[in-house]
Design an enzyme around this catalytic site. Structure first.
Site, PDB file in Angstrom:
ATOM      1  N   HIS A   1       0.791  -1.310  -0.092  1.00 14.09           N
ATOM      2  CA  HIS A   1       0.120   0.077   0.288  1.00 14.09           C
ATOM      3  C   HIS A   1       0.874   1.622  -0.546  1.00 14.09           C
ATOM      4  O   HIS A   1       0.092   2.530   0.075  1.00 14.09           O
ATOM      5  CB  HIS A   1      -0.779   0.600   0.683  1.00 14.09           C
ATOM      6  CG  HIS A   1      -2.121  -1.106   0.877  1.00 14.09           C
ATOM      7  ND1 HIS A   1      -3.025  -0.550   0.720  1.00 14.09           N
ATOM      8  CD2 HIS A   1      -2.527  -2.148   1.563  1.00 14.09           C
ATOM      9  CE1 HIS A   1      -4.026  -1.690   0.816  1.00 14.09           C
ATOM     10  NE2 HIS A   1      -3.389  -2.317   1.369  1.00 14.09           N
TER      11      HIS A   1
ATOM     12  N   LYS B   1      -7.599  14.004   4.667  1.00 11.61           N
ATOM     13  CA  LYS B   1      -7.178  13.122   4.791  1.00 11.61           C
ATOM     14  C   LYS B   1      -6.349  13.187   5.180  1.00 11.61           C
ATOM     15  O   LYS B   1      -6.014  14.280   6.423  1.00 11.61           O
ATOM     16  CB  LYS B   1      -6.592  12.099   3.497  1.00 11.61           C
ATOM     17  CG  LYS B   1      -5.486  14.092   2.486  1.00 11.61           C
ATOM     18  CD  LYS B   1      -5.469  13.746   1.327  1.00 11.61           C
ATOM     19  CE  LYS B   1      -6.228  13.816  -0.145  1.00 11.61           C
ATOM     20  NZ  LYS B   1      -6.396  12.801  -0.596  1.00 11.61           N
TER      21      LYS B   1
ATOM     22  N   LYS C   1       1.154  14.432   0.551  1.00 15.32           N
ATOM     23  CA  LYS C   1      -0.504  14.748   0.116  1.00 15.32           C
ATOM     24  C   LYS C   1      -0.417  16.119  -0.449  1.00 15.32           C
ATOM     25  O   LYS C   1      -0.998  16.441  -1.074  1.00 15.32           O
ATOM     26  CB  LYS C   1      -1.327  14.234   1.592  1.00 15.32           C
ATOM     27  CG  LYS C   1      -1.802  12.319   1.259  1.00 15.32           C
ATOM     28  CD  LYS C   1      -2.635  12.422   2.276  1.00 15.32           C
ATOM     29  CE  LYS C   1      -2.263  10.587   2.412  1.00 15.32           C
ATOM     30  NZ  LYS C   1      -3.145  10.009   2.242  1.00 15.32           N
TER      31      LYS C   1
ATOM     32  N   THR D   1      -8.616   7.180  -1.848  1.00 11.05           N
ATOM     33  CA  THR D   1      -9.749   6.359  -2.056  1.00 11.05           C
ATOM     34  C   THR D   1     -10.563   7.887  -1.428  1.00 11.05           C
ATOM     35  O   THR D   1     -12.014   7.733  -2.687  1.00 11.05           O
ATOM     36  CB  THR D   1     -10.136   5.087  -0.834  1.00 11.05           C
ATOM     37  OG1 THR D   1      -8.981   5.038   0.669  1.00 11.05           O
ATOM     38  CG2 THR D   1      -9.128   3.665  -0.945  1.00 11.05           C
TER      39      THR D   1
ATOM     40  N   LYS E   1     -14.623   8.544  -3.445  1.00  9.98           N
ATOM     41  CA  LYS E   1     -15.757   8.868  -2.882  1.00  9.98           C
ATOM     42  C   LYS E   1     -15.727  10.305  -3.082  1.00  9.98           C
ATOM     43  O   LYS E   1     -17.272  10.025  -3.655  1.00  9.98           O
ATOM     44  CB  LYS E   1     -15.250   8.956  -0.724  1.00  9.98           C
ATOM     45  CG  LYS E   1     -15.192   7.399  -0.214  1.00  9.98           C
ATOM     46  CD  LYS E   1     -14.313   7.806   0.558  1.00  9.98           C
ATOM     47  CE  LYS E   1     -13.559   6.523   1.070  1.00  9.98           C
ATOM     48  NZ  LYS E   1     -13.219   6.372   1.887  1.00  9.98           N
TER      49      LYS E   1
HETATM   50  C1  26W Z   1       4.373   1.060   9.401  1.00  7.00           C
HETATM   51  C2  26W Z   1       3.385   2.260   9.859  1.00  7.00           C
HETATM   52  C3  26W Z   1       3.324   2.524   8.854  1.00  7.00           C
HETATM   53  C4  26W Z   1       1.345   2.431   9.402  1.00  7.00           C
HETATM   54  C5  26W Z   1       0.537   2.510   7.703  1.00  7.00           C
HETATM   55  C6  26W Z   1       3.253   2.526   7.338  1.00  7.00           C
HETATM   56  C7  26W Z   1       2.084   2.212   6.114  1.00  7.00           C
HETATM   57  C8  26W Z   1       0.827   2.120   6.330  1.00  7.00           C
HETATM   58  C9  26W Z   1      -0.106   2.302   5.440  1.00  7.00           C
HETATM   59  C10 26W Z   1       0.297   1.035   4.170  1.00  7.00           C
HETATM   60  C11 26W Z   1      -0.173   3.811   4.677  1.00  7.00           C
HETATM   61  C12 26W Z   1      -1.617   3.147   4.190  1.00  7.00           C
HETATM   62  O1  26W Z   1      -2.363   3.619   4.468  1.00  7.00           O
HETATM   63  N1  26W Z   1      -1.398   3.681   3.140  1.00  7.00           N
HETATM   64  C13 26W Z   1      -2.911   3.690   2.065  1.00  7.00           C
HETATM   65  O2  26W Z   1      -3.342   2.348   1.363  1.00  7.00           O
HETATM   66  C14 26W Z   1      -4.715   3.264   1.154  1.00  7.00           C
HETATM   67  C15 26W Z   1      -5.125   1.803   0.659  1.00  7.00           C
HETATM   68  O3  26W Z   1      -4.355   1.392  -0.037  1.00  7.00           O
HETATM   69  C16 26W Z   1      -4.371   4.030  -0.552  1.00  7.00           C
HETATM   70  O4  26W Z   1      -5.421   4.113  -0.857  1.00  7.00           O
HETATM   71  C17 26W Z   1      -3.714   5.114   0.094  1.00  7.00           C
HETATM   72  O5  26W Z   1      -3.325   5.897  -1.348  1.00  7.00           O
HETATM   73  C18 26W Z   1      -1.914   4.676   0.563  1.00  7.00           C
HETATM   74  O6  26W Z   1      -1.405   6.016   1.723  1.00  7.00           O
END
Ligand code: 26W
Length: 846
Positions: A396, A587, A593, A695, A699
């Site tokens: 992601h 967001k 961003k 996402t 929406k």
């Molecule tokens: C380890 C800390 C951490 C926690 C969460 C690192 C990274 C994350 C996620 C991967 C961040 C996240 O929410 N990514 C988002 O995922 C969405 C669903 O696929 C995408 O639409 C977003 O672009 C993306 O930033």
């Protein structure tokens, strides 16, 4: 102190399904779960109408006080849950009977939001519920507002998991969500003097009516201890992990109802509980406080959601959460398997798949190996075949700081047996790499799961890729960048593993429920089928030239804006005007961003008005909302800047007719339900190549907003779907960003744009921080710095021009309405139903 596996007293052991359980027990469970016809609970009343159930709940005193609205909400939720019980049990029964392949969606986050309204919608019970509560002189909408958001997620990744669960249930797929029941969810954001202040989110304080505790699914998760090896008489090695400190994982099941299809799937959330065996023993030895401290240590595991969504912080507790979720879920899946198939795992990977939501649960890979080998006595090859046959990994994010790397020494201490297995996986896999690139020792270093360049760490993404049969990105560009960048060498080694699954959002919550006015219009014009087949929205294009329809469309948007105005007034004390353009960016707050770009543009508009340069200016209300990770200083400073600029804008009488600006505190799922139906312009302005998908963009589009955006993430696919005349494109593309990076000179952009120059001059003058001189210096410094990774200055002019085009277009009300309709009409491809259909067909093969 240590608590030994064997120390567990019989009582707690009885509630565990352990691999050691006798054949006899297995058989009885088999009969229970598979035997003959489905028999419901003898006293199940779910066949009663909701009205009767509700009355019984109230009369039996299951609600506490029917004069208290919160208690009425609680009673209604309990009643609605009871309505689902029969189908819930039947769904589980039939899935097992039919021997359908089971999908486990493993995720540290499920950002579910409120459940009542959405559940009623899916069950088709909204009207009945309205009538039921009217008898108590309250209205349903009011009761719905009393429910606390289930904020068990940070942002995109967590909300995606929630949308996916809805789609899976709606599409009749046997998918179980596995997650953690955090005691404290995503923090509540307060704004004090413009600064973000975090408050603990005690979301369970009023009780949680939706879940059902499932004690027969309890399992034990081991931590710490040490490894032992025994060699049997045939010379085979047997590994055991001994002297562990075990924690009980208690299952809390949340129902996930499909849309009017009688299916109810399960979201199983694990809560950590200290084993019962420990305290008496320690207490008898006089070590009472130690014993209680241990209890805390164990129960800490599921206490709080980590609130960062972009940078990994390497905390031991987080690793324990990840292992706790992975181990509990896999043990549960294996227990179910053994109950129904015995200890024969031949068909396991044909009938099970685990989707890893990013690397957070990637430790499931060595854990499944461990369980198969150490608990079920499978050999390495057999176990590996099974493991690599059922793991699928979704990435992601491309941000390097978000990639998880756990120190080897942490594994050594907390998960010694898992470390052994990771080493073994790595050794065997590097052997394969060496064969593929003979003599290339750099490849071995670069691709190793263990990074030895500094303090040795485990690269969780590599572990996930090596063990998965499928690796996917979440939008076209993102997957392409994974293949050409981050995971390039893995793509060379295993091209067939890689695939794209562009994200989607559920139209039940994000259209039918959030925007009832528009939903009613869609029902009238297109029939009700659109909720389950969102491509039918294309039919809206037939009405593009009907003035009455355009009028109705605009009226709906306006009413939605009126609703949002009320919210903004209440939460921010700012007056938004529904006649003005609603320009919205909501967001998580992150530099990539580029909320900053948006704020700079607001300052620019402010200066324009101050200068009296208002000819043809389109009045706008700018809204920003989002949480900053508590440890992310720059993001928090951006929140402060937004608030300070808003304060100046809103207190200047000259601005009134042209510009208003609000920062809405505590952005969450519930806020988005009000925001997206009321938005005219959706801001998706990340530096190209950084937003994996987005996402929120979907929406907004679904609800008829136009997008101003860069060629990033799913924006690209949105632009393709709607056409470039209905999308305000600006900025560098990903390639241009990479190209400019080494030569970036923000001064050039600042000098060549008098508008940007003026904005920065005003910002530097301290105009927005008169009482706190110098606080925004880090922001100014960043914008002017040649290694600012997000290149805000470079895209400013292009952004400003695109915003001018937005204003020009908005002046033509009819044209704007047509473009708005085209956005909704073209949004069908961004239903999570479409995404899930692709997971089902290409990855899960259910
Ligand atoms: C380890 C800390 C951490 C926690 C969460 C690192 C990274 C994350 C996620 C991967 C961040 C996240 O929410 N990514 C988002 O995922 C969405 C669903 O696929 C995408 O639409 C977003 O672009 C993306 O930033």
């Amino acid at each position: 102190m240590t608590v030994h596996h064997n120390d567990l007293n019989n009582e707690s052991m009885n509630s565990m399904t352990s691999p050691a359980r006798s054949k006899q027990e297995d058989k009885s469970v088999n009969e229970q779960s598979l035997g003959g016809e489905f028999v419901d609970y003898p006293h199940c009343n779910s066949c009663d109408p909701l009205t009767a159930t509700f009355q019984r709940v109230v009369i039996n005193g299951l609600s506490r006080d029917e004069n208290n609205p919160y208690d009425l909400f609680h009673a209604l939720a309990l009643s609605v849950k009871e309505q689902m019980m029969h189908d819930w049990r039947r769904t589980r029964f039939e899935d097992i009977q039919a021997q359908r392949k089971q999908v486990a969606y493993l995720s540290l986050e499920f950002l579910m939001g409120r459940a009542l309204g959405n559940t009623l919608l899916n069950l088709g019970l909204t009207e009945e519920a309205e009538q039921v509560v009217q008898q108590y002189r309250v209205d349903l909408a009011q009761l719905e507002t009393l429910e606390h958001d289930a904020g068990l997620g940070n942002g995109g990744l967590g909300r995606l998991a929630a949308c996916f669960l809805d789609s899976c249930a709606c599409m009749d797929l046997p998918v179980t969500g596995y997650g953690i029941r955090y005691e404290y969810g995503m923090f509540t954001q307060k704004i004090v003097n413009g600064y973000q202040v975090e408050q603990a989110d005690r979301w369970l304080k009023g009780g949680h009516p939706w879940d059902v505790i499932a004690p027969n699914h309890n399992v034990l998760v081991p931590f710490y201890g040490r490894c032992e090896v025994h060699v049997d008489h045939e010379g085979r090695q047997h590994h055991t992990w001994v002297d562990t400190q075990d924690v009980i994982a208690v299952a809390y099941d949340v129902p996930v109802p499909g849309y009017r299809n009688n299916r109810v799937n399960t979201l199983r959330l694990w809560k950590a509980q200290a084993t019962e065996g420990f305290d008496l023993e320690e207490f008898n030895q006089g070590d009472y406080t130690e014993a209680v401290a241990y209890k805390n240590l164990a129960e800490q595991i599921t206490m709080v959601l980590y609130p960062n969504d972009s940078s990994e912080n390497g905390k031991e507790l987080r690793l324990r959460q990840q292992y706790f979720l992975s181990s509990a879920s896999l043990q549960d899946i294996l227990n179910t398997w053994v109950k129904n198939h015995g200890r024969d795992f031949t068909d396991f990977s044909r009938l099970n798949v685990m989707q890893l939501n990013d690397t957070h649960p990637a430790i499931a890979v060595p854990e499944l190996m461990r369980l198969l080998m150490d608990h079920y006595a499978l050999g390495w090859n057999e176990a590996w075949k099974i493991t690599s046959g059922c793991m699928a990994y979704t990435n992601h994010t491309l941000l390097p700081e978000a990639l998880e790397c756990w120190p080897v020494r942490m594994f050594e201490l907390i998960l010694p047996r898992i470390l052994e297995i990771v080493y073994e996986i790595n050794a065997r896999y590097l052997n394969l790499v060496a064969h593929h690139w003979p003599g290339d020792s750099d490849k071995l270093t670069q691709m190793s799961i263990i990074d030895n360049t500094g303090e040795p760490t485990i690269r969780m993404a590599y572990l996930a890729i090596v063990a998965s049969f499928s690796v996917n990105g979440v939008a076209g560009l993102h997957t392409q960048l994974l293949k050409s960048g981050l995971f390039q060498q893995f793509y060379a080694l295993w091209p067939d593993k890689f695939n794209n699954k562009t994200n989607g959002v559920t139209p039940r919550r994000w259209l039918a429920f959030s925007n009832p006015r528009l939903a009613r219009l869609l029902d009238q014009k297109l029939g009700e089928q659109w909720i389950e087949d969102l491509t039918l929205l294309q039919g809206l294009k037939d009405f593009l030239n009907e003035d009455a329809f355009l009028q109705e469309w605009r009226e709906i948007k306006k009413q939605n804006k009126v609703d949002l105005v009320t919210l903004i007034k209440k939460e921010c004390s700012v007056d938004f005007d529904p006649e003005m353009l609603f320009d919205v960016q909501v967001k998580r707050i992150h530099e990539y961003k580029r909320q900053l770009l948006n704020i700079l543009h607001v300052i620019h508009l402010y200066q324009k008005v101050l200068k009296g340069n208002v000819d043809n200016m389109v009045p706008r209300c700018v809204l920003i909302a989002g949480k900053a990770a508590p440890g992310y200083a720059m993001a928090k400073l951006i929140v402060k800047l937004a608030n300070n600029v808003a304060e100046m804008v809103n207190s200047e009488p000259l601005m009134q007719p042209y510009l208003r600006f609000a920062f809405l505190p505590n952005y969450n799922v519930t806020a988005m339900e009000k925001i997206c139906p009321a938005t005219d312009l959706s801001e998706q302005i990340s530096t190209a190549g950084k937003e994996a998908s987005g996402t929120g963009n979907m929406k907004f589009m679904m609800n008829g907003a136009l997008t101003i955006g860069t060629l990033d993430g799913a924006n690209i696919e949105i632009l393709e779907a709607v056409g470039d005349d209905a999308f305000f494109l600006f900025g560098m593309n990903a390639e241009e960003v990479d190209h400019l990076r080494p030569h970036y000179q923000p001064q050039q952009f600042i000098e060549s744009s008098s508008e940007l120059f003026d904005v920065l001059t005003l910002l530097k003058s301290g105009h927005f921080n008169l009482l706190e001189p110098g606080i925004f210096d880090p922001i100014i410094y960043a914008i002017e710095s040649s290694d600012e990774p997000w290149m805000t200055a470079a895209d400013f002019e292009s952004f400003r021009c695109a915003q001018q085009a937005v204003a020009q277009t908005y002046l033509d009300k009819k044209r704007w309405a047509q473009l708005s309709i085209r956005n909704t009409a073209s949004s069908g491809g961004f239903s999570s139903d479409a995404t899930i259909a692709a997971y089902r067909d290409d990855i899960w093969h259910v």
